[in-house]
Structures are given as structure tokens and as C-alpha cells.
Enzyme design. Structure first.
Site, PDB file in Angstrom:
ATOM      1  N   TYR A 117       0.829  -1.210   0.037  1.00  0.00           N
ATOM      2  CA  TYR A 117       0.015   0.180   0.070  1.00  0.00           C
ATOM      3  C   TYR A 117       0.660   1.202  -0.039  1.00  0.00           C
ATOM      4  CZ  TYR A 117      -3.159   3.661   1.314  1.00  0.00           C
ATOM      5  OH  TYR A 117      -4.061   4.828   1.044  1.00  0.00           O
ATOM      6  N   TRP A 119       1.112   5.763  -1.587  1.00  0.00           N
ATOM      7  CA  TRP A 119       0.542   6.521  -2.414  1.00  0.00           C
ATOM      8  C   TRP A 119       1.571   6.653  -3.777  1.00  0.00           C
ATOM      9  CZ3 TRP A 119      -2.322  11.518  -3.149  1.00  0.00           C
ATOM     10  CH2 TRP A 119      -3.719  11.026  -2.774  1.00  0.00           C
TER      11      TRP A 119
HETATM   12  N1  MGD Z   1      -0.936  18.716   2.188  1.00  0.00           N
HETATM   13  C1  MGD Z   1      -1.451  17.132   2.201  1.00  0.00           C
HETATM   14  N2  MGD Z   1      -2.671  17.127   1.768  1.00  0.00           N
HETATM   15  C2  MGD Z   1      -3.048  15.786   1.851  1.00  0.00           C
HETATM   16  C3  MGD Z   1      -2.175  14.780   2.485  1.00  0.00           C
HETATM   17  C4  MGD Z   1      -0.943  14.970   2.822  1.00  0.00           C
HETATM   18  O1  MGD Z   1      -0.142  14.159   3.343  1.00  0.00           O
HETATM   19  N3  MGD Z   1      -0.666  16.313   2.759  1.00  0.00           N
HETATM   20  N4  MGD Z   1      -2.788  13.456   2.365  1.00  0.00           N
HETATM   21  C5  MGD Z   1      -4.045  13.424   1.739  1.00  0.00           C
HETATM   22  C6  MGD Z   1      -4.715  11.959   1.948  1.00  0.00           C
HETATM   23  S1  MGD Z   1      -4.054  10.388   1.407  1.00  0.00           S
HETATM   24  C7  MGD Z   1      -5.960  11.980   2.747  1.00  0.00           C
HETATM   25  S2  MGD Z   1      -6.744  10.554   2.833  1.00  0.00           S
HETATM   26  C8  MGD Z   1      -6.754  13.238   2.928  1.00  0.00           C
HETATM   27  C9  MGD Z   1      -7.168  13.046   4.504  1.00  0.00           C
HETATM   28  O2  MGD Z   1      -7.860  14.144   4.594  1.00  0.00           O
HETATM   29  P1  MGD Z   1      -8.746  14.167   6.306  1.00  0.00           P
HETATM   30  O3  MGD Z   1      -8.972  12.803   6.668  1.00  0.00           O
HETATM   31  O4  MGD Z   1      -9.741  15.191   6.022  1.00  0.00           O
HETATM   32  O5  MGD Z   1      -7.318  14.807   6.713  1.00  0.00           O
HETATM   33  P2  MGD Z   1      -6.923  14.715   8.406  1.00  0.00           P
HETATM   34  O6  MGD Z   1      -6.005  15.972   8.294  1.00  0.00           O
HETATM   35  O7  MGD Z   1      -6.762  13.417   8.930  1.00  0.00           O
HETATM   36  O8  MGD Z   1      -8.213  15.330   9.198  1.00  0.00           O
HETATM   37  C10 MGD Z   1      -8.955  16.553   8.768  1.00  0.00           C
HETATM   38  C11 MGD Z   1      -9.137  17.483  10.277  1.00  0.00           C
HETATM   39  O9  MGD Z   1     -10.200  16.642  10.779  1.00  0.00           O
HETATM   40  C12 MGD Z   1     -10.065  16.868  12.308  1.00  0.00           C
HETATM   41  N5  MGD Z   1     -10.601  15.794  13.050  1.00  0.00           N
HETATM   42  C13 MGD Z   1      -9.778  14.643  13.621  1.00  0.00           C
HETATM   43  N6  MGD Z   1     -10.496  14.071  14.116  1.00  0.00           N
HETATM   44  C14 MGD Z   1     -11.922  14.345  14.650  1.00  0.00           C
HETATM   45  C15 MGD Z   1     -12.849  14.407  15.125  1.00  0.00           C
HETATM   46  O10 MGD Z   1     -13.080  13.257  15.780  1.00  0.00           O
HETATM   47  N7  MGD Z   1     -13.770  15.161  15.041  1.00  0.00           N
HETATM   48  C16 MGD Z   1     -14.036  16.228  14.502  1.00  0.00           C
HETATM   49  N8  MGD Z   1     -14.818  17.171  14.352  1.00  0.00           N
HETATM   50  N9  MGD Z   1     -12.631  16.579  13.817  1.00  0.00           N
HETATM   51  C17 MGD Z   1     -11.836  15.811  13.784  1.00  0.00           C
HETATM   52  C18 MGD Z   1      -8.855  17.351  12.510  1.00  0.00           C
HETATM   53  O11 MGD Z   1      -8.753  18.493  13.210  1.00  0.00           O
HETATM   54  C19 MGD Z   1      -7.892  17.511  11.165  1.00  0.00           C
HETATM   55  O12 MGD Z   1      -7.083  18.615  10.793  1.00  0.00           O
HETATM   56  O13 MGD Z   1      -5.670  14.396   2.609  1.00  0.00           O
HETATM   57  C20 MGD Z   1      -4.985  14.478   1.463  1.00  0.00           C
HETATM   58  N10 MGD Z   1      -4.469  15.839   1.437  1.00  0.00           N
HETATM   59  N1  MGD Z   2      -1.538   8.381  12.403  1.00  0.00           N
HETATM   60  C1  MGD Z   2      -1.987   8.469  11.084  1.00  0.00           C
HETATM   61  N2  MGD Z   2      -1.436   7.780  10.168  1.00  0.00           N
HETATM   62  C2  MGD Z   2      -2.044   7.629   8.900  1.00  0.00           C
HETATM   63  C3  MGD Z   2      -2.898   8.758   8.556  1.00  0.00           C
HETATM   64  C4  MGD Z   2      -3.389   9.663   9.659  1.00  0.00           C
HETATM   65  O1  MGD Z   2      -4.298  10.492   9.226  1.00  0.00           O
HETATM   66  N3  MGD Z   2      -2.963   9.598  10.873  1.00  0.00           N
HETATM   67  N4  MGD Z   2      -3.282   9.032   7.412  1.00  0.00           N
HETATM   68  C5  MGD Z   2      -3.353   7.660   6.614  1.00  0.00           C
HETATM   69  C6  MGD Z   2      -3.240   8.165   4.998  1.00  0.00           C
HETATM   70  S1  MGD Z   2      -4.812   8.764   4.692  1.00  0.00           S
HETATM   71  C7  MGD Z   2      -2.516   7.534   4.212  1.00  0.00           C
HETATM   72  S2  MGD Z   2      -3.056   7.559   2.693  1.00  0.00           S
HETATM   73  C8  MGD Z   2      -1.513   6.939   4.515  1.00  0.00           C
HETATM   74  C9  MGD Z   2      -0.238   7.373   3.556  1.00  0.00           C
HETATM   75  O2  MGD Z   2       0.888   6.467   3.456  1.00  0.00           O
HETATM   76  P1  MGD Z   2       1.712   6.326   2.464  1.00  0.00           P
HETATM   77  O3  MGD Z   2       1.260   6.347   0.911  1.00  0.00           O
HETATM   78  O4  MGD Z   2       2.688   4.902   2.509  1.00  0.00           O
HETATM   79  O5  MGD Z   2       2.998   7.519   2.609  1.00  0.00           O
HETATM   80  P2  MGD Z   2       3.897   8.096   1.425  1.00  0.00           P
HETATM   81  O6  MGD Z   2       4.558   8.799   2.447  1.00  0.00           O
HETATM   82  O7  MGD Z   2       3.055   8.826   0.579  1.00  0.00           O
HETATM   83  O8  MGD Z   2       4.988   6.878   1.114  1.00  0.00           O
HETATM   84  C10 MGD Z   2       5.038   6.844  -0.327  1.00  0.00           C
HETATM   85  C11 MGD Z   2       6.493   6.147  -0.239  1.00  0.00           C
HETATM   86  O9  MGD Z   2       6.683   5.646  -1.775  1.00  0.00           O
HETATM   87  C12 MGD Z   2       7.929   6.268  -2.182  1.00  0.00           C
HETATM   88  N5  MGD Z   2       7.821   6.461  -3.446  1.00  0.00           N
HETATM   89  C13 MGD Z   2       7.478   7.500  -4.222  1.00  0.00           C
HETATM   90  N6  MGD Z   2       7.150   7.342  -5.621  1.00  0.00           N
HETATM   91  C14 MGD Z   2       8.051   5.914  -5.773  1.00  0.00           C
HETATM   92  C15 MGD Z   2       8.128   5.303  -6.893  1.00  0.00           C
HETATM   93  O10 MGD Z   2       7.916   5.727  -8.180  1.00  0.00           O
HETATM   94  N7  MGD Z   2       8.521   4.103  -6.686  1.00  0.00           N
HETATM   95  C16 MGD Z   2       8.932   3.494  -5.589  1.00  0.00           C
HETATM   96  N8  MGD Z   2       9.333   2.260  -5.248  1.00  0.00           N
HETATM   97  N9  MGD Z   2       8.642   4.346  -4.167  1.00  0.00           N
HETATM   98  C17 MGD Z   2       8.079   5.598  -4.550  1.00  0.00           C
HETATM   99  C18 MGD Z   2       8.121   7.455  -1.432  1.00  0.00           C
HETATM  100  O11 MGD Z   2       9.542   7.853  -1.401  1.00  0.00           O
HETATM  101  C19 MGD Z   2       7.473   7.068  -0.030  1.00  0.00           C
HETATM  102  O12 MGD Z   2       8.420   6.534   0.798  1.00  0.00           O
HETATM  103  O13 MGD Z   2      -0.774   7.265   5.864  1.00  0.00           O
HETATM  104  C20 MGD Z   2      -1.985   6.809   6.823  1.00  0.00           C
HETATM  105  N10 MGD Z   2      -1.417   6.878   8.077  1.00  0.00           N
HETATM  106 MO    MO Z   3      -5.161   8.830   2.516  1.00  0.00          MO
END
Ligand code: MGD
Ligand code: MGD
Ligand code: MO
Length: 774
Positions: A117, A119
Site C-alpha cells: 500500500y 501513494w
Molecule cells: N498537504 C497534504 N494534503 C493531503 C495529504 C497530505 O499528506 N498532505 N494526504 C491526503 C490524503 S491521502 C488523505 S486520505 C486526505 C485526508 O483528509 P482528512 O481525513 O480530512 O485529513 P486529516 O488531516 O486526517 O483530518 C482533517 C481534520 O479533521 C479533524 N478531526 C480529526 N478527528 C476529528 C474528530 O473526531 N472530530 C472532528 N470534528 N474533527 C476531527 C482534525 O482537526 C483534522 O485537521 O488528505 C489528503 N491531503
Molecule cells: N497517524 C496517522 N497515520 C496515517 C494517517 C493519519 O491520518 N494518521 N493517514 C493515513 C493515510 S490517509 C494514508 S493515504 C497513508 C499514506 O501512507 P503512504 O502512502 O505509505 O505514505 P507516503 O509517504 O506517500 O509513502 C510513499 C512512499 O513511496 C515512495 N515513492 C514515491 N514514488 C515512488 C516510486 O515511483 N517508486 C517507489 N518504489 N517508491 C516511490 C516514497 O519515497 C515514499 O516513501 O498514511 C496513513 N497513516
Molecule cells: Mo489517504
């Protein structure tokens, strides 16, 4: 734009966070500048130059010393602590081939886990997981994972109660229609623009800020129900109602109870479009358990004033209201419940399917959601068929490794963990994304062989036996088209890969030969042949929709192409609303299931047949007093997850090199913590250092530590303390419920203290110790 005399080149590129312009001087990346047509470009691009050219790059194939000395079954050395030996590609790929063959012949393809898994990077062809899966499918298959860390509870729950969750995102009500017809937007978890920087697969233009500005100008009012004020931008002028994390289901129930008792329920909507309301109403009235879920009760759970819960419910019933529920809410204990209750509340208001009304889930999780759509699909590198059926729910990785053969439940099915002997990860960072990293470290000691393809020496690479150095997006040619975006962005190679890093496609071609797989993987084509083939498929597909695209070479040397958005006024479920029998939902009843016989039939006490209130696990735990602060770990503004954490923008926000942790002044004062102090964050799962940011933007009793600081365990410290500030040393590895088995990272509790010892140096930004085999 190029200046050959000074060896300056500018090339366009793309990433999950948008297009950019790469400037290279003498073959080195100087900068990645914003793309001129993007109204709100992301600063995450500012990380690229330092990160790709940094000290953490994997430059040569590297084998863990203990593994190289004694082989896969020896268990010599500990993953995560061991040194590495650099070897030639030939030697590394021989090891990979031998190991694949050994595991397949001894245990079968079921023993190969390539759920992998993550991104990875933007780019339709060089997609790390797609490449790995196609290769392993040609080798007889592998165990995969299902779902994601983003919205797993939604992926599993929604098909039972409304229909496919992906359609929720794709067909989400447009902000344009909210500006035209909406009056009120009630946001559970806010609408953080910092998260909307990112769209999976890429984004041409960042549009959400402007869309929301238009809503504000049109007089739409916003309510931010979130523990963090920063989840609503200042320009939204949102009223801030900060609840205790994990209490949103109760708040929604308090609102629903108000609607019920004050005669504000739209009964004709419920009759025509839903089933099961009586069960919900009975539960709200407290018939099964003696506890009416009224606003006073909801106030006790959430800390919000009962009167405001009541008045807000009345305001919602009186005007066109959109309920937005952040994906974050379901990344928590019992994360199915706030989703189900969102649907129930919106149904009681009767505005589902009306422009500017109803509900949306995960709006700010994707740059494009509610803003834009693509008129045609994009081509993908075909993965072929996987002959192995076995899979695990994605967040059960540690359970699978620790408990091979054990039974578990998932979405009504009785499942069994496979016995993974060989794990291959490409394009993800489980030591970023998974919960309870100390447990994951134990789990990662179990397999016989772990292969990781990486750009950088992430913690995951440091837990592998065989590390294959791979090219990053700027180092290969590709094109970008986001999952829901209408731009096609050329990605010509800007620089060559450093050291001996290679494109993954070429690595698999090499392995295909070694393993005698014929041309099952490559079809005898080079990567540029594939790109041309995929592009011509796209041209043909586009032409069918009346869209003319240039030839590959012209596109690659040209500019971003923006296609027409043909779905500008989309309103989620408007078809269903207008003709429910012609456009039934894909649920057993064809209607919205406010109670589900199917889910009830599973007999799960942690996810019964209708929306149910469960306090988060830690509220009742014996450690509740010891760890009184709720820990939120949302997405970082300065990077995508853990990617590019060693880049300039990400580093610029650290506090003395540590990840910032937001803490309310009252909580800081009670612990004698001042702004800028290094603190230790602790609970029963682990501990880490972080840098205190004292701010009244966070609710008292809550602290916020973003995800993505590279995990940097100090093995000489208690609990292998993480020096850097990775919240996943503190999150538990219990899932939402047996229904979705989704990750529940937002339900952590901690205590914090000023760190009085000398602050250790961060080591994870350097490569691990590389040694020679003496
Ligand atoms: N810059 C940047 N943008 C991203 C990402 C990133 O890594 N960097 N990741 C992307 C990905 S993969 C995803 S899935 C999305 C995730 O998008 P979200 O799931 O919306 O992201 P989070 O930052 O986990 O949460 C958003 C807000 O929810 C609030 N929150 C947390 N728990 C609770 C709760 O119990 N109740 C309420 N009311 N609020 C709560 C927190 O204050 C938090 O700032 O973002 C995407 N966008
Ligand atoms: N505590 C907590 N944990 C969370 C979350 C949270 O809200 N709270 N959010 C969760 C969510 S929504 C998500 S989506 C996950 C994200 O978790 P990941 O998607 O695993 O996080 P990334 O840091 O995007 O990891 C991508 C990795 O791929 C590598 N990479 C990039 N391009 C390439 C390529 O072309 N080839 C190869 N081989 N490698 C590459 C990068 O160097 C990086 O190490 O984290 C989750 N974890
Ligand atoms: Mo995510």
C-alpha cells in the site's frame, strides 16, 4: 525558456500536489517553481530539489548485512538496526530471483505478499504498485490488500447503506451549486485547504479556495465543528465549535433527536427514499437502552453547548444545508458510525439530492472533489490477472505478519491470514502509514525476506533485506492525469537518476529474463514503447468523445492540456431523488438504508444494524487518567505524508528539527511547557519527541501532531523512542470495527512533558551505515 549556454533547462513536471516547472543547471535540479496557470499552487514542490538530491537517497542496491551473510532463513541481525552492504545490480537481482523461486516452490505464490500500500508518485505508466503487481502476476500472483488508509470505513460501509463510496467522491455536489443554492455548510472536521493541495494521481489547478470564496461571497455560512480551528480558513468566517475528538456521532444524534422531537423531520423524504428510519428513531428516543440521545446527552459527550446543538439543528432544518464530514472522522474507533449518522441526519433533513443540500464525505481530502471532473477515463499500465485470490484488509498488515493462519472477521466474512514468507513493498511507507510502529517493527521481523524498492532510505527501506534504488518521477518520462482531474500534464525526464538508481520497469524487465518468464511482463516493449501505446489508446478513447489530442511527441514537449468538464452542476444523488425507481441505489432495498438487515445479520457488537453511539475505546480504558490528552494526527501541510520530509519546505516548519505539536496554552501551562520547547509525547504504545507550538487554535485537552516525520527510533532510549515526532509510535493498531477493519489512527491518547535530557540528533536523514563484507 532554456539557456543552453548556461546549461539551464526548464521542463514541466507533475505530482500528486500539482504541476511544476523544474529548473536544472548542469543536470542538477535547482528548483521546482509553480506552474503559471495554477491559481493556488502548492509549496510542497519546494521540497523536491533537496530531497531528491539529499543524503538519504538510496544510490546502489543494498543488502542487509545479516541477510547477506547467512541467507533468508538465518534470522541473523535485526531488521531496522542492521547495517547494509552495497552490491551490484546483478548480485541483487540474482538474490531476488533465487528468493522468488525458493518461496514459490516451497510455499506457493500465497506466501508472497505484495499488498504494497502507498501513494507512490504521479504518472500513469511508472506507477510503483501497478508495475510490481503486473510483474508478480506474470510470476503466478501474490497476496494483495484491499481498501486504503484514507477512507476504509467508508469503502466498506457505504455500499451497504447508499452505494459505492467512490461515486460519492466522483459525483459529489459541486461547490458551484452550493454557491448558487446553498445557505449553510456544516463541516464536521472542517474543510482544510492544506489537505486539498493534493489529488490522487495529480492536479492541474487548485480550485477549491476560489470555489469556497465564491460561496462566502454568495452569503453561504460555514460552521466548523472540529477540535482544530485551522480546519477552516479565516476567509470562511466560520463559527468554531470545538468538540472532543470522537464525539461527532453523538453531536449528530443530538441534532437528530432535536429534529425528531420538534417535528422538523422530513417524513415524506424518509418514506420515499429510505428504509429503517423507525429503528433509528427508536434508538434516538432511547427505547432500547433507556438513554435518549438528546442534545443534553450529546453535550456531555462532546463538550459543545446543548443549546447550540439544538439551535444548529433548527437552522439546518430551516434552510438549504450541506453537511460535510471529513474522512478523518472515520479514521477512528468505530469510524463507521459518524458516516452512517451523517447519512441519517441528512436524510431526516430531506435535502439529499437537492442542489447545495444533503451531505458529502471527504470533501477536502482531494483537491478536485466538488470542483472538477474529467470527461474521459485515462489509460493505466495493465496489471493482468492475479491467480491468487487471497487478500487482507489493508490495515491488517501487522496482524497478518504476527498471526499467520489465524481467523478473523471482515464485512460479514470469516477470513484467515495467509502465511507471508516474502514481502515486497514498492511505492509506500508502512513505517509512515501504519499504526503502533513498535508492533509493526515486531511484525517486520517475521518474514523470511523483505524487498523494498525506494527512492530514499525511509524507515521501511531500513527494515528490508533487499533494497532496490529506484528513479524518482523527475528522473523518468511519463504523463500525469489525476483520478478525477481534467488536466493531462507531460512529465518529460528532467534529470538522470543518481548513483545506480533505475526505473522500476527496467528492473522487472531484467527479472523477467532471469526468471524465464518470456515477455509476459514487458510484451517485449521498452518504457517509451509503452508510453506511446498508452497515449495512442487515450487518443482513440478521446476521439470517441469528440476530443482531439496531439501526438505523443508533441504532447511531451508541449504544455498542460485541460479538457472540458462536462459535469459542472453535479448534485450528488439528484437522479435517485428525481426518479427513485428508475435510478435505484445499489443497496438491497434500492433505497438509503438507515438501518441495514445485512449488517445486523453479521451480528457484530462493534457495528450493529443501525447508527449507534460508541465512545472511543480510550475513554473507558484503565489508562484514561494517565494519558488524558487526545492526539490528532492529521495530514501535514508541508508534504505528502512522509514524502520529501527532508526537503526545504518541510524542514522550515520543524521546531529545532522536530515535528511541531500543537497544544493549548492551558495544557501547556499545566505542564510548564513553553512555545518552542522540545517535549516528549508518551503513552502505553511508545514515545516520541516533538516541538511544542502553544496555540489557542486547538481545543484544550487535544494535541495535534501531523503525520509524516520520518520515523527515527533511538534504540538506546525507552520504548525505542522516536527522536523526530512520528505520531504512529503512539497510535493503537485496533481497527474501526469488524465490519470495515479500517485504521483508527485518530483515536489516540497521550501525556506530554518537557524533555529535559539533551536533545539527540536526527539520524534518519542520513543513509544507514554501509559496510563491506569482511
Ligand atoms: N498537504 C497534504 N494534503 C493531503 C495529504 C497530505 O499528506 N498532505 N494526504 C491526503 C490524503 S491521502 C488523505 S486520505 C486526505 C485526508 O483528509 P482528512 O481525513 O480530512 O485529513 P486529516 O488531516 O486526517 O483530518 C482533517 C481534520 O479533521 C479533524 N478531526 C480529526 N478527528 C476529528 C474528530 O473526531 N472530530 C472532528 N470534528 N474533527 C476531527 C482534525 O482537526 C483534522 O485537521 O488528505 C489528503 N491531503
Ligand atoms: N497517524 C496517522 N497515520 C496515517 C494517517 C493519519 O491520518 N494518521 N493517514 C493515513 C493515510 S490517509 C494514508 S493515504 C497513508 C499514506 O501512507 P503512504 O502512502 O505509505 O505514505 P507516503 O509517504 O506517500 O509513502 C510513499 C512512499 O513511496 C515512495 N515513492 C514515491 N514514488 C515512488 C516510486 O515511483 N517508486 C517507489 N518504489 N517508491 C516511490 C516514497 O519515497 C515514499 O516513501 O498514511 C496513513 N497513516
Ligand atoms: Mo489517504
Amino acid at each position: 525558456m532554456n539557456d543552453p549556454s548556461r546549461n539551464i533547462r526548464k521542463t514541466i513536471t507533475a505530482s500528486h500536489w500539482g504541476a511544476g516547472v523544474v529548473e536544472t543547471v548542469g543536470g542538477r535540479i535547482q528548483s521546482v517553481a509553480p506552474y503559471r496557470d495554477d491559481p493556488h499552487p502548492s509549496r510542497i514542490n519546494e521540497n523536491i530539489a533537496d530531497s531528491l538530491q539529499g543524503t538519504a537517497r538510496v544510490l546502489r542496491p543494498s543488502i542487509r548485512e545479516g541477510y547477506l551473510r547467512n541467507g533468508p532463513l538465518s534470522r541473523l541481525g535485526e531488521r531496522g538496526k542492521d547495517r547494509y552492504v552495497e552490491v551490484s545490480w546483478d548480485a541483487a537481482l540474482n538474490l531476488v530471483s533465487e528468493e522468488l523461486l525458493r518461496v514459490r516452490s516451497t510455499h506457493g505464490n500465497e506466501a508472497i505478499f505484495a499488498g504494497s500500500y502507498g501513494w507512490a508518485s504521479a504518472g500513469r505508466f511508472h506507477h510503483a504498485q501497478g508495475q510490481l503487481k503486473r510483474f508478480l502476476n506474470a510470476f503466478g500472483g501474490s497476496v494483495r490488500s484491499e481498501g486504503n488508509y484514507s477512507f476504509n470505513a467508508a469503502l466498506v460501509l457505504m455500499p451497504h447503506i447508499v452505494g459505492n463510496f467512490r461515486d460519492h467522491v466522483k459525483q459529489a455536489t459541486r461547490w458551484r451549486t452550493v454557491a448558487k443554492e446553498g445557505r449553510l455548510v456544516v463541516m464536521f472536521g472542517g474543510l482544510p485547504l492544506r489537505n486539498a493541495q493534493v489529488g490522487s494521481g495529480g492536479v492541474g489547478k487548485h480550485r477549491l479556495r476560489r470555489e469556497l470564496e465564491n460561496c462566502v461571497q454568495a452569503g453561504v455560512r460555514f460552521i466548523n465543528i472540529s477540535p482544530f480551528r485551522g480546519d477552516a480558513e479565516d476567509f470562511l468566517e466560520a463559527e468554531w465549535l470545538p468538540p472532543t475528538p470522537g464525539s461527532d456521532t453523538a453531536i449528530m444524534m443530538g441534532m437528530a433527536h432535536t429534529l425528531l422531537t420538534e417535528g422538523l423531520v422530513d417524513q415524506s423524504f424518509l418514506d420515499r427514499y429510505t428504509v429503517g428510519f423507525e429503528k433509528v428513531a427508536s434508538y434516538l428516543r432511547g427505547e432500547p437502552d433507556g438513554q435518549p440521545k438528546d442534545a443534553d446527552w450529546a453535550a456531555k459527550q462532546s463538550g459543545l453547548p446543548a443549546m447550540r446543538i439544538r439551535t444548529l439543528a433548527r437552522e439546518m432544518a430551516a434552510q438549504r444545508t450541506l453537511i460535510c464530514t471529513a474522512a478523518a472522522l472515520q479514521r477512528a474507533d468505530y469510524g463507521e458510525q459518524p458516516l452512517w449518522m451523517t447519512v441519517a441526519l441528512a436524510s431526516m433533513l430531506g435535502q439529499v439530492g437537492l442542489p447545495g443540500g444533503g451531505y458529502g464525505i471527504a470533501y477536502a481530502s482531494e483537491a478536485t472533489m466538488g470542483c472538477v471532473d474529467r470527461p474521459i477515463g485515462w489509460p493505466a499500465f495493465p496489471q493482468g490477472e492475479n491467480p491468487v485470490d487471497t487478500y487482507i484488509p489493508v490495515a491488517m498488515i501487522a496482524d497478518m505478519l504476527l498471526h499467520p493462519g489465524e481467523a478473523y472477521e471482515y464485512n460479514g466474512q470469516k477470513m484467515q491470514f495467509p502465511d507471508a514468507r516474502l514481502v515486497w513493498w514498492a511505492g509506500g511507507n508502512p513505517f509512515h502509514h501504519h499504526q503502533d510502529l513498535n508492533r509493526l517493527r515486531q511484525a517486520f521481523q517475521r518474514p523470511e525476506t523483505i524487498i523494498v524498492n525506494e527512492i530514499n532510505w525511509t524507515a521501511t527501506a531500513r527494515h528490508a533485506d533487499i533494497v532496490l534504488p529506484v528513479a524518482a518521477p523527475l528522473e523518468r518520462t511519463d504523463f500525469c492525469g489525476g483520478t478525477q482531474d481534467n488536466s493531462l500534464i507531460p512529465m518529460p525526464q528532467a534529470v538522470s537518476a543518481p548513483g545506480e538508481a533505475r526505473c522500476e520497469y527496467d528492473i522487472y524487465c531484467d527479472l523477467e529474463k532471469r526468471l524465464g518468464l518470456g515477455v509476459q511482463f514487458s510484451e517485449g516493449l521498452s518504457s517509451s514503447d509503452w508510453l506511446e501505446r498508452m497515449w495512442s489508446e487515450l487518443q482513440v478513447n478521446a476521439e470517441r468523445s469528440g476530443i482531439e489530442l496531439p501526438d505523443w511527441e508533441d504532447f511531451l514537449s508541449g504544455d498542460v492540456i485541460e479538457l472540458e468538464d462536462r459535469n459542472k452542476d453535479a448534485v450528488f444523488l439528484s437522479d435517485f431523488r428525481s426518479e427513485p425507481t428508475r435510478f435505484p441505489l445499489a443497496t438491497p432495498s434500492g433505497r438509503i438504508e438507515l438501518a441495514s438487515d445485512v449488517i445486523a445479520g453479521f451480528g457484530y457488537s462493534d457495528c450493529p444494524g443501525h447508527p449507534t453511539w460508541f465512545p472511543p475505546r480510550a475513554w473507558q480504558s484503565s489508562t484514561a487518567q494517565q494519558f488524558p490528552l487526545s492526539l490528532l494526527s492529521g495530514q501535514p501541510e508541508t508534504r505528502l505524508h512522509s514524502q520529501l520530509d527532508n526537503g526545504a519546505f518541510s524542514l522550515s516548519r520543524k521546531v529545532k528539527g522536530r515535528e511541531p505539536i500543537l497544544i493549548h496554552p492551558q495544557d501547556a501551562e499545566a505542564r510548564d511547557i513553553a512555545h518552542g520547547n522540545i517535549v516528549e509525547v508518551v503513552n502505553e504504545y511508545g514515545r516520541c519527541l516533538a516541538g511544542a507550538v502553544v496555540t489557542n487554535q486547538i481545543r484544550p485537552g487535544v494535541v495535534f501532531l501531523c503525520t509524516g516525520a520520518w520515523y527515527d527510533p533511538d534504540f538506546s532510549a525507552p520504548d525505542s523512542r522516536d527522536r523526530h515526532g512520528n505520531p504512529n509510535v503512539l497510535t493503537h493498531d485496533l481497527r474501526t470495527s469488524r465490519l470495515a477493519q479500517g485504521p483508527a489512527s485518530h483515536s489516540a491518547r497521550v501525556e506530554i512533558a518537557k524533555f529535559k535530557e539533551s536533545v539527540p540528533r536526527i539520524e534518519v536523514f542520513d543513509a544507514p551505515v554501509i559496510t563491506n563484507l569482511a
